[in-house]
Design a protein around this motif. Structure first.
Motif, short mmCIF file in Angstrom:
data_model
loop_
_atom_site.label_atom_id
_atom_site.label_comp_id
_atom_site.label_asym_id
_atom_site.label_seq_id
_atom_site.Cartn_x
_atom_site.Cartn_y
_atom_site.Cartn_z
N ALA A 160 1.78 -9.48 10.37
CA ALA A 160 3.18 -9.03 10.41
C ALA A 160 3.97 -9.74 9.32
N ASN A 161 3.70 -11.04 9.12
CA ASN A 161 4.34 -11.76 8.01
C ASN A 161 3.97 -11.14 6.67
N TRP A 162 2.69 -10.86 6.51
CA TRP A 162 2.23 -10.32 5.23
C TRP A 162 2.89 -8.96 4.95
N LEU A 163 2.98 -8.14 5.99
CA LEU A 163 3.62 -6.82 5.81
C LEU A 163 5.08 -6.98 5.43
N ASP A 164 5.74 -7.98 6.01
CA ASP A 164 7.14 -8.21 5.64
C ASP A 164 7.25 -8.66 4.18
N ASP A 165 6.29 -9.45 3.71
CA ASP A 165 6.30 -9.82 2.29
C ASP A 165 6.16 -8.57 1.42
N VAL A 166 5.33 -7.64 1.82
CA VAL A 166 5.16 -6.40 1.03
C VAL A 166 6.43 -5.55 1.14
N ARG A 167 7.01 -5.47 2.34
CA ARG A 167 8.26 -4.70 2.49
C ARG A 167 9.36 -5.27 1.59
N TYR A 168 9.47 -6.59 1.57
CA TYR A 168 10.49 -7.23 0.73
C TYR A 168 10.24 -6.90 -0.75
N MET A 169 8.99 -6.95 -1.16
CA MET A 169 8.64 -6.58 -2.55
C MET A 169 9.12 -5.16 -2.86
N LEU A 170 8.90 -4.25 -1.91
CA LEU A 170 9.26 -2.85 -2.18
C LEU A 170 10.78 -2.66 -2.28
N THR A 171 11.55 -3.56 -1.63
CA THR A 171 13.01 -3.43 -1.74
C THR A 171 13.55 -4.12 -2.98
N GLU A 172 12.89 -5.15 -3.46
CA GLU A 172 13.45 -5.98 -4.54
C GLU A 172 12.85 -5.68 -5.92
N TYR A 173 11.66 -5.10 -5.95
CA TYR A 173 10.96 -4.89 -7.23
C TYR A 173 10.55 -3.44 -7.37
N GLN A 174 10.63 -2.94 -8.62
CA GLN A 174 10.26 -1.54 -8.84
C GLN A 174 8.76 -1.36 -8.95
N LEU A 219 -3.98 -3.40 9.32
CA LEU A 219 -3.16 -3.82 8.18
C LEU A 219 -3.27 -2.81 7.05
N ILE A 220 -4.49 -2.38 6.75
CA ILE A 220 -4.68 -1.39 5.67
C ILE A 220 -3.93 -0.10 6.01
N ALA A 221 -4.02 0.32 7.27
CA ALA A 221 -3.33 1.56 7.67
C ALA A 221 -1.82 1.40 7.47
N GLU A 222 -1.28 0.24 7.84
CA GLU A 222 0.17 0.04 7.71
C GLU A 222 0.58 -0.08 6.25
N LEU A 223 -0.25 -0.70 5.43
CA LEU A 223 0.05 -0.78 4.00
C LEU A 223 0.05 0.63 3.39
N LYS A 224 -0.90 1.46 3.82
CA LYS A 224 -0.92 2.84 3.32
C LYS A 224 0.35 3.58 3.73
N ASP A 225 0.80 3.34 4.97
CA ASP A 225 2.05 3.98 5.44
C ASP A 225 3.24 3.55 4.58
N LEU A 226 3.19 2.33 4.06
CA LEU A 226 4.28 1.86 3.19
C LEU A 226 4.20 2.48 1.80
N GLY A 227 3.10 3.15 1.52
CA GLY A 227 2.97 3.87 0.25
C GLY A 227 2.50 3.01 -0.91
N VAL A 228 1.91 1.83 -0.61
CA VAL A 228 1.46 0.99 -1.73
C VAL A 228 0.14 1.51 -2.28
N ARG A 229 -0.14 1.14 -3.52
CA ARG A 229 -1.43 1.39 -4.15
C ARG A 229 -2.29 0.15 -3.97
N PHE A 230 -3.59 0.35 -3.96
CA PHE A 230 -4.51 -0.79 -3.94
C PHE A 230 -5.21 -0.87 -5.29
N ALA A 231 -5.32 -2.08 -5.83
CA ALA A 231 -5.96 -2.21 -7.14
C ALA A 231 -6.74 -3.51 -7.23
N ARG A 232 -7.78 -3.48 -8.08
CA ARG A 232 -8.49 -4.70 -8.44
C ARG A 232 -7.59 -5.57 -9.29
#
Ligand SMILES: [Zn+2]
Length: 278
Positions: A211-225, A250-263
């Protein structure tokens, strides 16, 4: 338009971590051995979601489990350097540090046919030589420092901190730093370790940690393009049943947030092309 990238990174330490920590007795070593049980589970999960990942793999692990390392490469994941036997680089001379990097790069190249282009130092330990040696070896990226949370930046050499004077930043190099954080690392959150010197309690509920990690990703999506968030896992930690269920979620929720996964190498190359800058 805002987008975000998440790097799933796996430090395949296996037995090397316990040997490096001086905990080479059958109990702790068997915890490292479990890492090899976990890797196929992780590969199945990643392939089910078509997610490319980066596996930081010590030379010792690669020589102990060559078939697994080939499977990781064959599945399209990046293999990158992580010491020979997880040695803390601050305990090595410059010559030893160079030797460890070269030897480990040769081992990974021989197994996979591909020279590694990236590094993560064991336990994110660094010396004043580390970045220069990576550049000398022709590496393009590192993922061990914590100078930002969402934007890669050039790793520097020659930083100085003279007593009583302001910090003096050194020169940027061609090594792209794709930063990490202890707060986004599964090992301290999950692993229980007790020695004479320390007690690491670990054993946290994965849902609470993620849940903490998802919040870090959510914050990224609001503050960075076009930010990047690097998550660090260890097969021997994440591979347990309840944690694998949580990773799937976690992967399912990250996908719901619309992030890309990359090496990580993909992110470093995109940064060179002007991406991941704001
Ligand atoms: Zn490690």
């Amino acid at each position: 338009m805002t987008s975000g990238t998440v790097c799933l990174t796996f430090d395949f330490d296996a037995l090397s971590r316990w040997i490096a920590w001086g905990l080479a007795s059958p109990g702790p070593l068997s915890r490292g051995e479990f890492g090899a049980v976990a890797v196929p589970r992780i590969l199945r999960l990643l392939s089910g979601h078509d997610i490319p990942a980066t596996f930081y793999t010590p030379g010792h692990t690669a020589e102990t489990y060559p078939d697994l390392v080939r499977q990781i490469a064959d599945a399209g994941h990046e293999l990158a350097l992580h010491g020979y036997c997880h040695e803390p680089v601050s305990e090595l001379s410059e010559a030893q540090e160079r030797e460890v990097l070269l030897r480990s790069a040769d081992i990974l190249e021989k197994l996979t046919g591909q020279r590694p282009s990236g590094c993560r130092t064991p336990s994110w330990d660094f010396t004043e030589h580390t970045v220069g040696l990576m550049a000398e070896l022709g590496l393009s990226h590192d993922s061990s420092l914590m100078g930002h949370d969402y934007l890669p930046y050039p790793a520097r050499t020659g930083d100085r901190w003279p007593a009583g004077e302001p910090y003096r930043f050194g020169s940027p190099t061609g090594i792209v730093e794709v930063p990490v954080s202890w707060t986004l690392d599964d090992f301290p959150a999950f692993e229980f370790i007790r020695t004479e010197q320390l007690v690491m309690p670990g054993l946290r509920r994965p849902g609470e940690v993620f849940a903490n990690w998802l919040d870090d990703v959510r914050y990224m999506l609001t503050e960075y393009q076009d930010g990047v968030c690097v998550l660090t896992f260890h097969p021997q930690a994440i591979g347990r049943g309840h944690r694998m269920i949580a990773l799937r979620q976690l992967i399912a929720e990250l996908k719901d947030l619309g992030v890309r996964f990359a090496r990580v190498d993909t992110v470093a190359e995109a940064w060179r092309q002007g991406r991941h800058r704001r």
